[in-house]
Structure formats: structure tokens, C-alpha cells
Design a protein around this motif. Structure first.
Motif, mmCIF file in Angstrom:
data_model
loop_
_atom_site.group_PDB
_atom_site.id
_atom_site.type_symbol
_atom_site.label_atom_id
_atom_site.label_comp_id
_atom_site.label_asym_id
_atom_site.label_seq_id
_atom_site.Cartn_x
_atom_site.Cartn_y
_atom_site.Cartn_z
ATOM 1 N N UNK A 401 0.786 -1.600 0.305
ATOM 2 C CA UNK A 401 0.231 0.073 0.109
ATOM 3 C C UNK A 401 0.993 1.057 0.306
ATOM 4 N N UNK A 402 0.189 2.477 -0.637
ATOM 5 C CA UNK A 402 1.098 3.495 -0.435
ATOM 6 C C UNK A 402 0.665 4.867 0.022
ATOM 7 N N UNK A 403 1.117 5.018 0.650
ATOM 8 C CA UNK A 403 0.813 6.254 2.028
ATOM 9 C C UNK A 403 1.699 7.312 1.869
ATOM 10 N N UNK A 404 1.189 8.939 1.143
ATOM 11 C CA UNK A 404 0.809 9.763 0.916
ATOM 12 C C UNK A 404 1.032 10.696 1.438
ATOM 13 N N UNK A 405 2.456 11.579 2.089
ATOM 14 C CA UNK A 405 2.040 12.656 3.302
ATOM 15 C C UNK A 405 0.659 13.319 2.898
ATOM 16 N N UNK A 406 -0.051 14.111 2.827
ATOM 17 C CA UNK A 406 -1.059 15.016 2.686
ATOM 18 C C UNK A 406 -0.292 16.128 2.552
ATOM 19 N N UNK A 407 -0.996 16.924 1.727
ATOM 20 C CA UNK A 407 -1.220 18.250 1.609
ATOM 21 C C UNK A 407 -1.219 19.138 2.270
ATOM 22 N N UNK A 408 -0.154 20.280 2.248
ATOM 23 C CA UNK A 408 -0.407 21.138 3.691
ATOM 24 C C UNK A 408 -1.442 21.904 3.263
ATOM 25 N N UNK A 409 -2.309 22.477 4.232
ATOM 26 C CA UNK A 409 -3.330 22.866 4.476
ATOM 27 C C UNK A 409 -3.011 24.616 4.155
#
Length: 418
Positions: A401-409
Motif C-alpha cells: 500500500x502506498x501512503x502519501x503525506x497529505x498536502x499542506x493546508x
């Protein structure tokens, strides 16, 4: 021949009918309870309870997958089990059905508010993957003895008399993901990380640390992103970021869009009280909402952070003048680019949806009705920095599974408007 065709057709229709009826009447097995100790591996099935009656170990080269809705019930009040992870662990809860590492309800008393009823998850140098997704971990942090697996394996602090953290890692090559999880009621540190490529996102930490301890304590050998976490009243710091230990690679942390409330006040001695930087750690810290914390982002003057570190777009609020005075820039308190801070108590109200800003700085009790989202008109809206480089923007692949860091707010803090 005609009779044969007719008979064959009737038989096929009968079998098809039986198959359909079988599917329609299929019943999901009722949840079961099973006692476990010693070596464990394989799959712990959805919805079941696994009653832990002694220390557990996932052996090198083996994996344990825990499906949604599983309760891992720490039931040995004498041994206070640790889980030694030499192989891999995948705790795969869902929002509706989280995995729970917990204790019997009768043990959840005010006297046990800071846990100490079981150990923690201790990942050894042969661990290569670990996922905690939609997982609740609570009431642990027991003190080690000479018989503790972590002491025998010379892991963590490798001696008796130490309260173990929720999660310890040691392999610099391991891949670690903790997402959408809750860490609460632990005696000291939440995470104590001495190795790994690490992604910590969208979690809640509260009621941790009696007389010391950080929510997330990172050392050398770690490259981490820490994003969109709500951290309430850690005993000392929400984030302790250090290159101590002299491992390779150098500790590098990108922390952004975190909300830190009431940090540091319960520590008996003065040290940090929000985010601590030391020993040439490389740390980029953006978009942090700091509310009623004991200090601003603080460095060790004798062993400061790497000069490449970037601090920017953080927002400070203090209900008391003492709190405000202690986040003013100095040789110890770091002033970042575009940081928002006031000089008077009560200024720059962040306009949280539901949190009394007058809550005592010594309070460690968490109210589940609190809501740290921002109201429309909050001065923290539209002030976030979004144009920086993330470590895992292209993903961290774990167990397929590829876990991607969330885009900054574009806002400051872990939660924008609803």
C-alpha cells in the motif's frame, strides 16, 4: 435422449437454486475470544477479541495482520505485557471499526488515568514494516523489569525501571506509518523513534506523561513527516526533535499543520513546552497552531538545530500573560518567518469551534466534545505555507500500500473549518 437432457437441466437448476439459497443464508461468524501469549503471526480476524495473557513476540521474518474491529485486550496485571516486534505488524482498523489495544473496562479508573497497565510496541532492528491505521492505543507505558522482553533484547533504554513508550523503533531502514489513530492514557512518552522512514498523520494524542515524556520523541536515524496531528497536554513537549544517538541518516523531520494545546505545564522542572530542537536535528516546522503552551518553539542553546532548518508560519495564542511572555523570541525561543504572535494575554484568539481557552494549563483530562476546528473568521485561516518540499509526497510503500503525506493546508493548525 430428450429425457436425459430434461433430467440434466433439472439437476443444474436444482444445484443453482441451492447455491443461491446458500449465499442468501450465509451468516457472518460471531465474534470470538481467544487467549494469546508468546509468538504470534498470521491474521487476527475482524471483530474478534484476543486476550493477551503474557508477553507477545512477532518473530523475525514473520508478520501479524490485525483486521478491523479487533480488540487486543491486555489482561495480565502481573506481567504487564510488552509486544516485541522482530518481524512486521499491520494494525488495519477503519474509522467505523478501529483496532483497540486496551485493558479491561474495570481497570479504566481515575487511579489508572496514565496507564501503566501494559507495556508498549517495541520494534527491534529486524523489523522492516509497521502500520498503525485507525488504531486506538491506551493505558500502557508500564515500567520495565529485568524480565521485560525489551530489556532482554537490549532495546529502548535497555534497563529495568524505565516506562516504555507506546511505540519504539530502532531500524533505520524500516518503514513506519501511523495514521488516523488515537494515543491516550500512557505513562510517559508516546512515540520514541530511533530509526525509520516515518509518516505520522491525522492522529490525536492526549493524557500522556505523568512527570515527564513527550508525545513524539525523535532521534537520529529517523526521516519523518509529522502532519495534521492534534496533541493535547503532553507532560513536556508535543515534539522533541533531536539528532542524539549519532545514527545515519541525520534526523530530518518535516512537521506541518499540527495543533498543540496546553503542552509542558505539568512537567515539574523547566525544559520545553511545545516543540524542542537540539543536537543538529534538521527540522522544518510550518503551520503549527500553538495554544496555551508553556513555551514557544525552543532550542537547546548549547546544542542547537541544523542551520538548514526552516521555521515558518506558526501561530501563537496565550490566555495568560505568563504564557505570552514565554513564547516571545529570544536566544532560546525560535522566531520563524511569518510567525503570528502577540504580546498581550488573550490577543489573537484563534477562534476554535469548541474549546474553552480559559482551561487550566495543568489540566490533563480530555473532553471528547472539544472541537479544534477553526471558526469562520479565524485569524489562522489563509495563513498557512504550502510551497515547501515534503519527504513522502510521492508516497511511502508499506505492505503493498502506498501512503502519501497529505498536502499542506492553507490554514494554520491540524483542522481547518468544517
Amino acid at each position: 435422449m430428450n429425457k436425459l437432457f430434461i433430467a440434466t437441466g433439472l439437476a443444474m437448476a436444482f444445484l443453482t437454486s441451492c447455491s443461491k439459497n446458500s449465499e442468501e443464508t450465509q451468516v457472518t461468524p460471531a465474534p470470538t475470544e481467544e487467549s494469546v501469549s508468546g509468538n504470534v503471526e498470521g491474521v487476527w480476524k475482524k471483530g474478534n477479541t484476543y486476550k493477551v495473557t503474557g508477553h507477545l513476540q512477532i518473530a523475525e521474518g514473520k508478520s501479524l495482520t490485525i483486521e478491523e474491529g479487533v480488540t487486543v485486550l491486555m489482561s495480565d496485571s502481573i506481567v504487564k505485557p510488552e509486544i516485541l516486534i522482530r518481524g512486521n505488524l499491520y494494525s488495519m482498523g477503519t474509522t467505523a471499526n478501529p483496532v483497540k489495544f486496551t485493558v479491561p473496562d474495570a481497570w479504566k479508573t481515575a487511579a489508572n488515568n496514565f496507564g501503566n497497565l501494559w507495556g508498549g510496541l517495541i520494534a527491534g532492528p529486524t523489523n522492516t514494516e509497521l502500520v498503525l491505521s485507525n488504531t486506538v492505543l491506551e493505558y500502557g507505558g508500564a515500567v520495565t523489569t529485568e524480565e521485560s522482553p525489551s530489556v532482554k533484547a537490549q532495546l529502548y533504554k535497555a534497563k529495568a525501571g524505565e516506562h516504555v513508550p507506546v511505540l519504539y523503533t530502532s531500524n533505520t531502514g524500516s518503514k513506519i506509518v501511523v495514521a488516523n489513530s488515537t494515543i491516550r492514557h500512557f505513562n510517559e512518552d508516546g512515540f520514541y523513534l530511533e530509526g525509520g522512514k516515518v509518516l505520522i498523520m491525522n492522529n490525536t494524542f492526549h493524557t500522556t506523561g505523568v512527570s515527564g515524556g513527550e508525545a513524539i520523541n525523535i532521534k537520529s536515524g529517523v526521516q519523518a513527516e509529522v502532519a495534521f496531528n492534534v496533541i493535547y497536554s503532553p507532560n513536556t513537549n508535543a515534539l522533541k526533535l533531536s539528532n542524539a544517538g549519532d545514527k545515519t541518516p541525520q534526523a530530518y523531520i518535516v512537521a506541518y499543520n499540527n495543533t498543540i494545546v496546553n503542552a509542558g505545564w505539568r512537567r515539574p522542572t523547566i525544559k520545553g513546552g511545545s516543540i524542542w530542537l537540539e543536537k543538529t536535528v534538521r527540522a522544518d516546522v510550518y503551520n503549527t497552531l500553538l495554544v496555551n503552551d508553556r513555551f514557544g518553539i525552543k532550542r537547546d542553546k548549547g546544542a542547537p538545530e541544523d542551520t538548514r532548518s526552516v521555521i515558518a508560519n506558526n501561530f501563537y495564542y496565550g490566555y495568560t500573560q505568563t504564557g505570552v511572555d514565554q513564547f516571545q523570541p529570544s536566544t532560546e525561543i525560535v522566531k520563524g518567518t511569518n510567525d503570528i504572535l502577540s504580546t498581550k494575554a488573550g490577543e489573537n484568539d484563534p477562534k476554535l469551534v469548541n474549546y474553552p481557552l480559559s482551561t487550566s494549563s495543568m489540566n490533563s483530562s480530555y473532553d471528547s466534545s472539544w472541537d479544534f476546528h477553526l471558526q469562520t473568521g479565524s485569524p489562522a485561516l489563509g495563513k498557512g505555507k504550502t510551497d515547501f518540499t515534503r519527504l513522502y509526497a510521492n508516497g511511502l510503500s508499506v505492505n503493498g500500500v502506498t501512503y502519501t503525506s497529505p498536502a499542506p493546508g492553507s490554514y494554520i493548525g491540524a483542522l481547518g473549518t468544517k
